[in-house]
Design an enzyme around this catalytic site. Structure first.
Site, mmCIF file in Angstrom:
data_model
loop_
_atom_site.group_PDB
_atom_site.id
_atom_site.type_symbol
_atom_site.label_atom_id
_atom_site.label_comp_id
_atom_site.label_asym_id
_atom_site.label_seq_id
_atom_site.Cartn_x
_atom_site.Cartn_y
_atom_site.Cartn_z
ATOM 1 N N LYS A 52 30.405 -16.588 67.244
ATOM 2 C CA LYS A 52 31.291 -15.722 66.977
ATOM 3 C C LYS A 52 30.845 -14.534 66.169
ATOM 4 O O LYS A 52 30.969 -12.999 66.582
ATOM 5 C CB LYS A 52 32.022 -16.401 66.074
ATOM 6 C CG LYS A 52 33.001 -17.160 66.029
ATOM 7 C CD LYS A 52 33.775 -17.800 64.471
ATOM 8 C CE LYS A 52 34.316 -19.317 65.567
ATOM 9 N NZ LYS A 52 34.934 -20.272 64.426
ATOM 10 N N GLN A 96 34.549 -21.025 58.039
ATOM 11 C CA GLN A 96 33.779 -21.994 58.983
ATOM 12 C C GLN A 96 34.854 -23.307 57.943
ATOM 13 O O GLN A 96 34.553 -23.649 57.131
ATOM 14 C CB GLN A 96 33.224 -21.262 59.549
ATOM 15 C CG GLN A 96 32.361 -22.819 60.766
ATOM 16 C CD GLN A 96 33.429 -22.515 62.124
ATOM 17 O OE1 GLN A 96 33.257 -21.428 62.889
ATOM 18 N NE2 GLN A 96 34.140 -23.222 63.005
ATOM 19 N N ASP A 119 41.525 -15.886 62.119
ATOM 20 C CA ASP A 119 41.673 -17.442 62.318
ATOM 21 C C ASP A 119 43.576 -17.589 62.264
ATOM 22 O O ASP A 119 43.223 -18.718 63.071
ATOM 23 C CB ASP A 119 41.262 -18.227 61.395
ATOM 24 C CG ASP A 119 39.853 -18.473 61.719
ATOM 25 O OD1 ASP A 119 39.361 -18.236 63.139
ATOM 26 O OD2 ASP A 119 38.756 -19.568 61.086
#
Ligand code: NAD
Length: 291
Positions: A52, A96, A119
């Site tokens: 990412k 994460q 997200d």
């Protein structure tokens, strides 16, 4: 059979974002900034976060990783999130997953400012998405929609079967595809579904997100189906340098010739997820600039 090339489709999205970032920089403004919080040293999580960050750099974003030890307390993690929530130079951030067992994932996700939730996992964003309002769409479902769009795969009135009901893939993609402008007829199946093949055999489009390697077999599908394989499982492989290889949820070799379109694993949905995380970050930046 047409291969749905996620690398190619992802590159197209990233090129567009890179152009926008370049024009932002030409105006003398700072570029979008995405932060990733990584707790512990889970091998797959480290790889995902690094991918990412690399993608952020490729399109000209600022990006940083906050690495916290496996034994970080929930309070310490929440404190870090509060700092990021309040820092105007950070447009979006992600935590994460998975988190260590002693940390309550729901509480952590709830503490993220929905405007910085790149997200799209916060209930506010999920609720807005479910109501068809502007929101951050979780990156993987967003990536699947982008892939279907780029390859001009019609969804209106189609029979879509989603396998797996996770909050980050199965549930949101079911909701999205049943809404306008996709207008599909969606069936969401899961581990308690009876006679799964009865559903998959009738599907025009199958989205598999379960995490069981090679689960979807040729005898479970009809000819001409479109298959999106979300699964990513590391399977031991001594012939590979890394000691493992990545396998999807679909028995690709035996299934592919029966399909009209299929995503490979790797190189299908994975790269799309990264591209759409960047898109969410750019959108978060645009919102942040307006505040
Ligand atoms: P999950 O792991 O949280 O849950 C699995 C789901 O599969 C559950 O809803 C369960 O009901 C369903 N399931 C399990 N066994 C089943 C069976 N026999 N029949 C029908 N359904 C069954 O789901 P997730 O987080 O969406 O992850 C699924 C897979 O997708 C994993 O391999 C994960 O690594 C991968 N993934 C990939 C990406 C990407 O970018 N490509 C993103 C997210 C997840």
């Amino acid at each position: 059979m047409i291969l749905l090339d996620g690398k190619k489709a992802s590159a197209i999205v990233q090129e567009t974002i890179a152009k926008e970032v370049s024009s932002i920089k030409k105006q003398g403004k700072r570029p979008p900034h995405l932060v990733a919080i990584l707790v512990g040293k889970n091998g797959a999580s480290v790889t995902y976060v690094n991918n990412k960050v690399t993608a952020c750099e490729r399109v000209g974003f600022n990006s940083s990783i906050i690495e916290l030890p496996e034994n970080v307390t929930q309070d310490e993690l929440l404190k870090k999130i509060k700092e990021l929530n309040e820092d105007n130079n950070i447009d979006g951030f992600i935590v994460q997953l998975p988190l260590p067992k002693h940390i309550n994932e729901q509480e952590v996700l709830l503490s993220i400012n929905p405007d910085k939730d790149a997200d799209g996992f916060h209930p506010t964003n999920f609720g807005r998405m479910a109501l068809g309002l502007e929101s951050f769409i979780p990156a993987t479902p967003y990536g699947i929609l982008e892939l279907l769009t780029q390859y001009q795969i019609p969804t209106e009135g189609k029979n879509v079967v989603v396998i797996g009901r996770s909050d980050i893939v199965g549930k949101p993609i079911s909701i999205l595809l049943s809404q306008k402008p996709w207008n599909a007829t969606v069936t969401l199946t899961h581990s308690r579904t009876h006679n799964l093949t009865d559903y998959t055999k009738k599907a025009d489009i199958i989205i598999a997100a379960i995490g069981i390697p090679n689960f979807l077999k040729a005898e479970m599908i009809k000819d001409g189906v479109v298959i999106i394989d979300v699964g990513i499982t590391r399977v031991e492989d001594s012939s590979s340098k890394k000691g493992f290889r990545i396998v999807g949820d679909v028995d690709f070799e035996n299934v592919k010739e029966k399909t009209s379109h299929i995503t490979p694993v790797p190189g299908g949905v994975g790269p799309m997820t990264i591209a759409m995380l960047l898109k969410n970050t750019l959108n978060a930046y645009i919102r942040n600039q307006k505040r």
